[in-house]
Write an enzyme that holds these catalytic residues in place. Structure first.
Site, PDB file in Angstrom:
ATOM      1  N   PRO A 295       0.791  -1.240   0.000  1.00  0.00           N
ATOM      2  CA  PRO A 295       0.000   0.000   0.000  1.00  0.00           C
ATOM      3  C   PRO A 295       0.822   1.290   0.000  1.00  0.00           C
ATOM      4  O   PRO A 295       0.276   2.358  -0.221  1.00  0.00           O
ATOM      5  CB  PRO A 295      -0.831  -0.106   1.280  1.00  0.00           C
ATOM      6  CG  PRO A 295      -0.057  -1.026   2.168  1.00  0.00           C
ATOM      7  CD  PRO A 295       0.651  -1.978   1.265  1.00  0.00           C
ATOM      8  N   GLY A 297       4.770   3.450  -0.852  1.00  0.00           N
ATOM      9  CA  GLY A 297       5.944   3.449  -1.719  1.00  0.00           C
ATOM     10  C   GLY A 297       7.033   2.618  -1.065  1.00  0.00           C
ATOM     11  O   GLY A 297       7.583   1.684  -1.642  1.00  0.00           O
ATOM     12  N   GLU A 300      10.414   1.902   6.032  1.00  0.00           N
ATOM     13  CA  GLU A 300      11.802   1.869   6.501  1.00  0.00           C
ATOM     14  C   GLU A 300      12.073   0.804   7.549  1.00  0.00           C
ATOM     15  O   GLU A 300      12.745   1.073   8.538  1.00  0.00           O
ATOM     16  CB  GLU A 300      12.158   3.256   7.034  1.00  0.00           C
ATOM     17  CG  GLU A 300      11.388   3.708   8.302  1.00  0.00           C
ATOM     18  CD  GLU A 300      10.073   4.430   8.038  1.00  0.00           C
ATOM     19  OE1 GLU A 300       9.467   4.201   6.969  1.00  0.00           O
ATOM     20  OE2 GLU A 300       9.658   5.208   8.900  1.00  0.00           O
ATOM     21  N   HIS A 324      15.206   7.820   0.477  1.00  0.00           N
ATOM     22  CA  HIS A 324      14.278   8.197   1.545  1.00  0.00           C
ATOM     23  C   HIS A 324      14.240   7.138   2.654  1.00  0.00           C
ATOM     24  O   HIS A 324      14.455   7.446   3.832  1.00  0.00           O
ATOM     25  CB  HIS A 324      12.878   8.411   0.963  1.00  0.00           C
ATOM     26  CG  HIS A 324      11.856   8.801   1.991  1.00  0.00           C
ATOM     27  ND1 HIS A 324      11.498  10.099   2.232  1.00  0.00           N
ATOM     28  CD2 HIS A 324      11.136   8.045   2.859  1.00  0.00           C
ATOM     29  CE1 HIS A 324      10.594  10.140   3.200  1.00  0.00           C
ATOM     30  NE2 HIS A 324      10.350   8.902   3.599  1.00  0.00           N
ATOM     31  N   GLU A 325      13.992   5.902   2.275  1.00  0.00           N
ATOM     32  CA  GLU A 325      13.865   4.858   3.305  1.00  0.00           C
ATOM     33  C   GLU A 325      15.198   4.632   4.013  1.00  0.00           C
ATOM     34  O   GLU A 325      15.235   4.397   5.223  1.00  0.00           O
ATOM     35  CB  GLU A 325      13.326   3.553   2.708  1.00  0.00           C
ATOM     36  CG  GLU A 325      11.991   3.678   1.961  1.00  0.00           C
ATOM     37  CD  GLU A 325      10.901   4.454   2.688  1.00  0.00           C
ATOM     38  OE1 GLU A 325      10.928   4.512   3.929  1.00  0.00           O
ATOM     39  OE2 GLU A 325      10.012   5.020   2.007  1.00  0.00           O
ATOM     40  N   HIS A 328      15.824   7.129   6.739  1.00  0.00           N
ATOM     41  CA  HIS A 328      15.141   6.822   8.000  1.00  0.00           C
ATOM     42  C   HIS A 328      16.032   6.030   8.965  1.00  0.00           C
ATOM     43  O   HIS A 328      15.724   5.954  10.157  1.00  0.00           O
ATOM     44  CB  HIS A 328      13.870   6.012   7.739  1.00  0.00           C
ATOM     45  CG  HIS A 328      12.657   6.834   7.414  1.00  0.00           C
ATOM     46  ND1 HIS A 328      12.188   7.826   8.242  1.00  0.00           N
ATOM     47  CD2 HIS A 328      11.801   6.785   6.359  1.00  0.00           C
ATOM     48  CE1 HIS A 328      11.078   8.348   7.708  1.00  0.00           C
ATOM     49  NE2 HIS A 328      10.828   7.737   6.563  1.00  0.00           N
ATOM     50  N   GLU A 347       9.414  12.250   9.175  1.00  0.00           N
ATOM     51  CA  GLU A 347       9.297  12.366   7.719  1.00  0.00           C
ATOM     52  C   GLU A 347       9.904  13.648   7.130  1.00  0.00           C
ATOM     53  O   GLU A 347      10.476  13.617   6.050  1.00  0.00           O
ATOM     54  CB  GLU A 347       7.838  12.220   7.298  1.00  0.00           C
ATOM     55  CG  GLU A 347       7.240  10.849   7.632  1.00  0.00           C
ATOM     56  CD  GLU A 347       7.948   9.669   6.980  1.00  0.00           C
ATOM     57  OE1 GLU A 347       8.713   9.869   6.007  1.00  0.00           O
ATOM     58  OE2 GLU A 347       7.748   8.533   7.455  1.00  0.00           O
ATOM     59  N   ASP A 402      -2.923   7.415  10.735  1.00  0.00           N
ATOM     60  CA  ASP A 402      -2.687   7.306   9.294  1.00  0.00           C
ATOM     61  C   ASP A 402      -3.256   8.520   8.544  1.00  0.00           C
ATOM     62  O   ASP A 402      -2.819   8.841   7.445  1.00  0.00           O
ATOM     63  CB  ASP A 402      -3.296   6.012   8.724  1.00  0.00           C
ATOM     64  CG  ASP A 402      -2.461   4.778   9.105  1.00  0.00           C
ATOM     65  OD1 ASP A 402      -1.368   4.963   9.681  1.00  0.00           O
ATOM     66  OD2 ASP A 402      -2.906   3.645   8.838  1.00  0.00           O
ATOM     67  N   TYR A 410       5.954  15.853   5.471  1.00  0.00           N
ATOM     68  CA  TYR A 410       7.079  15.571   4.570  1.00  0.00           C
ATOM     69  C   TYR A 410       7.685  16.851   3.994  1.00  0.00           C
ATOM     70  O   TYR A 410       8.870  17.136   4.178  1.00  0.00           O
ATOM     71  CB  TYR A 410       6.609  14.700   3.391  1.00  0.00           C
ATOM     72  CG  TYR A 410       6.287  13.278   3.754  1.00  0.00           C
ATOM     73  CD1 TYR A 410       5.073  12.967   4.371  1.00  0.00           C
ATOM     74  CD2 TYR A 410       7.161  12.238   3.473  1.00  0.00           C
ATOM     75  CE1 TYR A 410       4.753  11.660   4.700  1.00  0.00           C
ATOM     76  CE2 TYR A 410       6.847  10.925   3.801  1.00  0.00           C
ATOM     77  CZ  TYR A 410       5.653  10.640   4.413  1.00  0.00           C
ATOM     78  OH  TYR A 410       5.343   9.350   4.747  1.00  0.00           O
TER      79      TYR A 410
HETATM   80  N1  BES Z   1       7.316   5.679   6.839  1.00  0.00           N
HETATM   81  C1  BES Z   1       6.741   6.011   5.580  1.00  0.00           C
HETATM   82  C2  BES Z   1       5.541   5.177   5.233  1.00  0.00           C
HETATM   83  C3  BES Z   1       4.374   5.298   6.197  1.00  0.00           C
HETATM   84  C4  BES Z   1       4.079   6.459   6.874  1.00  0.00           C
HETATM   85  C5  BES Z   1       3.546   4.210   6.370  1.00  0.00           C
HETATM   86  C6  BES Z   1       2.998   6.515   7.762  1.00  0.00           C
HETATM   87  C7  BES Z   1       2.480   4.268   7.251  1.00  0.00           C
HETATM   88  C8  BES Z   1       2.193   5.424   7.944  1.00  0.00           C
HETATM   89  C9  BES Z   1       7.760   5.896   4.450  1.00  0.00           C
HETATM   90  O1  BES Z   1       9.043   6.230   4.833  1.00  0.00           O
HETATM   91  C10 BES Z   1       7.362   6.848   3.375  1.00  0.00           C
HETATM   92  O2  BES Z   1       7.361   8.018   3.636  1.00  0.00           O
HETATM   93  N2  BES Z   1       7.039   6.352   2.190  1.00  0.00           N
HETATM   94  C11 BES Z   1       6.617   7.161   1.069  1.00  0.00           C
HETATM   95  C12 BES Z   1       7.682   7.226   0.022  1.00  0.00           C
HETATM   96  C13 BES Z   1       8.669   8.320   0.187  1.00  0.00           C
HETATM   97  C14 BES Z   1       9.654   8.311  -0.975  1.00  0.00           C
HETATM   98  C15 BES Z   1       8.052   9.678   0.332  1.00  0.00           C
HETATM   99  C16 BES Z   1       5.438   6.471   0.431  1.00  0.00           C
HETATM  100  O3  BES Z   1       5.128   5.346   0.800  1.00  0.00           O
HETATM  101  O4  BES Z   1       4.814   7.072  -0.442  1.00  0.00           O
HETATM  102 ZN    ZN Z   2       9.312   8.246   5.182  1.00  0.00          ZN
END
Ligand code: BES
Ligand code: ZN
Length: 628
Positions: A295, A297, A300, A324-325, A328, A347, A402, A410
């Site tokens: 679900p 991108g 981490e 990005h990951e 983290h 973030e 969420d 971000y």
């Molecule tokens: N930690 C996040 C994913 C996340 C945040 C999952 C909050 C559940 C709740 C991850 O590091 C993230 O930010 N992923 C982004 C991609 C990134 C390149 C901006 C995403 O999934 O879109």
């Molecule tokens: Zn992130």
């Protein structure tokens, strides 16, 4: 004699835990930030270690086994009976036992409270005095919000089932009874049994050895104290390919070569990040490339980033996600947001670092392009949001954390960091950032702790940064006047071309695009007017074959425009996209755009009927909301 033995065995246990190498990185008697998203009571009794023992039962779509928690009472034992409160969601609790030694366990009283829609249900356990270990016998629900179970038909290889977890923000409680707050850090170990032939991987040490053995019986350990949302597991027909001396990729065999090609720069990214922010403290850095229903991108998970296959563009153009990951590993996993209102600390800092890594590897123009693209989506968010959702330190009372996952933490967060960098200069700023990571390593901190640290270590020494200014960034909606101006020369050219095309001054066939990068394509598309019209859409499509593009980011932009402009030649592609990809960032805006017209809503419903069974519970919940 008996008591002596008992004492001896206790000493032995403590020694064992110490020699097993679990670092005691969090201080005892510490205070915990008040977390409105957890029922747990770390202030009275806290969990320091979790030992998991699971059977992975694909036929029932459940994990079944035990979680043995090491607990500490704080302040150490006053009353005879102690209470441990854990978070759970949809868990079936069979029984609970406690132990003072870790060897002999006896039945304990427990009560599973009423379930809250967002938070799940508290599990309250009564502990006799001297309790050091609590063992919960349980199984998960087939609908656990933190797990996705896939049939062989839903995988790339079509032969084996697959499952993966996604615990952030508060889903680890749907597969582990735990104090599910990012302020409560634990070490963990796990013993996992899977059907023969499948490999289990976790966000821990052990993946390499397990991959060599492949016996269906796997062991893991995470020796650093981490927040529960970083505990992760996946099981499937996974193969491994090395990318560098401490980096590699796991994925289904069908995607392995493609993934390894795409992720070839991973080792260099780790080196660049280390040069900027200090040693990588986690040992290996591997990635798991998941099926397209993942679900997000990326996630981490320590030592093992989980990633969507939609970054496999074939030209390495979407690897900012890896930067990005990986980032983290410092901001988020080493220094963690204590509550979900402090999410921007994870973030925003990470988005800033991500782009510093990109600059190291690919040059400043790339950093600027990514920053401008990010600024674009942030501007879109700010135009729509209520004030309260534009604040970095966000108020999540009564809400699912969420919901706080917008561009604000971000992009606004990363702009604050960039503003600080530009205010004091890069040399001073980098030194500050490194000191910040080192002094808070393996700790969970609130925004307030961060601001106090910033005051003492940056603001006090640099009159060009003011506390009032920082407070405005963090506690007020919108963007302050001193927001950094970001420009990209490459983009300026693209924006002109987009305008000329939109005004009819330049035909699509007269735009020279052969050397455009993915970022330039994205800028071109999002610089065009939203109501371009089907005729101009068609002209673009004829010149550049946009409907058949495989790059997921470009395809997404194009399909969104196609819906807005009623461009029907893209209809089939839209259906294919939505039925094969479950990444929420793409899926959510497409459905949301469709339902704006009654015809579109009917199409959305028809597509969703086919797509829903393949989506992850998180994506299902999101689209259910849109179509309800
Ligand atoms: N930690 C996040 C994913 C996340 C945040 C999952 C909050 C559940 C709740 C991850 O590091 C993230 O930010 N992923 C982004 C991609 C990134 C390149 C901006 C995403 O999934 O879109
Ligand atoms: Zn992130």
């Amino acid at each position: 004699m008996f008591t002596n033995l008992k004492i001896l065995s206790m000493i032995f246990c403590i020694a064992l835990a110490a020699t097993a190498g679990y670092a005691q990185e969090t201080a005892m008697n510490q205070t915990f930030a008040q977390d409105i998203h957890s029922f747990s009571n770390p202030q009275q009794t806290r969990v320091t270690h979790v030992d998991l023992d699971w059977d992975v039962l694909f036929d029932q779509k459940i994990l079944r086994g035990t979680a043995t928690l090491t607990v500490e009472r704080n302040p150490p034992i006053t009353e005879r009976l102690g209470t441990l409160i854990l978070d759970t969601r949809d868990l079936k609790i069979e029984k609970v036992e406690t132990s003072t030694s870790g060897n002999n366990f006896s039945a304990a009283q427990f009560k599973l409270g009423a379930a809250d829609k967002i938070l799940g249900a508290p599990l309250t356990i009564t502990m006799p005095s001297g309790t050091k270990f609590v063992r919960v016998y349980y199984s998960t629900s087939p609908n656990a919000s933190g797990l996705q179970w896939m049939t062989p038909e839903q995988t790339a290889g079509k032969k084996s089932p697959y499952m993966f977890s996604q615990a952030q923000a508060i889903h680890s409680r749907s597969f582990i009874p735990i104090q599910d707050s990012p302020g409560v850090r634990v070490t963990y170990s796990a013993h996992v049994r899977t059907p023969k032939g499948l490999l289990a991987v976790m966000s821990a040490e052990g993946n390499e050895q397990n991959n060599s053995a492949r016996g269906g019986d796997y062991r893991f350990r995470m020796t650093h104290a981490i927040p529960p949302y970083l505990i992760a597991i996946s099981v499937g027909d996974l193969q491994f390919k090395s990318l560098g001396k401490r980096t590699g990729v796991y994925t289904e065999p069908a995607m392995l070569d493609k993934a390894a090609y795409e992720l070839a720069d991973t080792e260099k990214m780790v080196e660049a990040a280390e040069k900027l922010f200090g040693a990588y403290r986690w040992g290996r850095y591997d990635l798991l490339v998941l099926p397209p229903s993942f679900p997000f991108g990326g996630m981490e998970n320590p030592m093992l980033t989980f990633a969507t296959p939609t970054i496999l563009a074939g030209d390495r153009s979407l690897v900012s996600l890896v930067a990005h990951e990986l980032a983290h590993s410092w901001s988020g996993n080493l220094v963690t947001n204590a509550t979900w209102s402090d999410f921007w600390l994870n973030e925003g800092t990470t988005t800033y670092i991500e782009r510093r890594i990109l600059e190291e590897l690919y040059g400043k123009p790339r950093r600027d392009m990514e920053t401008v693209l990010g600024r674009g989506v942030l501007t879109g968010n700010l135009a729509e949001f209520e004030d309260r959702d534009e604040i970095l330190h966000v108020d999540l009372k009564g809400r699912d954390p969420d919901d706080g996952m917008t561009e604000v933490p971000y992009e606004k967060g990363s702009l604050l960091w960039r503003h600080l960098e530009e205010s004091v200069g890069r040399a001073k700023f980098d030194k500050f950032l490194r000191g910040y990571f080192d002094s808070h390593a393996f700790q969970s901190i609130t925004t307030e702790t961060f601001v106090n640290y910033l005051q003492k270590n940056l603001i006090d020494q640099n009159p060009q940064v003011s506390r009032a200014d920082v407070d405005e960034w963090i506690y007020k909606p919108g963007l302050p006047k001193n927001v950094p101006v970001v420009q990209s020369e490459a983009f300026a050219r693209i924006e002109t071309l987009a305008q000329e095309f939109a005004n009819g001054k330049r035909a699509a066939k007269d735009i020279q695009t052969s050397v455009w990068t993915t970022q330039e394509w994205l800028r071109f598309l999002n610089s065009l007017p939203q109501d371009l019209g089907a005729a101009k859409m068609s002209e673009l499509d004829k010149a550049f074959n946009l409907t058949t593009r495989g790059n997921s980011e470009i395809a997404f932009q194009w399909l969104l425009m196609s819906i807005k402009n009623n461009y029907s030649p893209a209809d089939a592609r839209l259906e294919e996209f939505l039925t094969s990809i479950g990444r929420r960032k793409f899926v959510r805006p497409l459905y949301a755009e469709l339902v704006k017209t009654s015809q579109g809503a009917a199409r959305a419903k028809a597509i969703y009927t086919k797509a829903r069974p393949g989506y992850h519970p998180i994506t299902q919940a999101t689209v259910d909301q849109i179509l309800k």
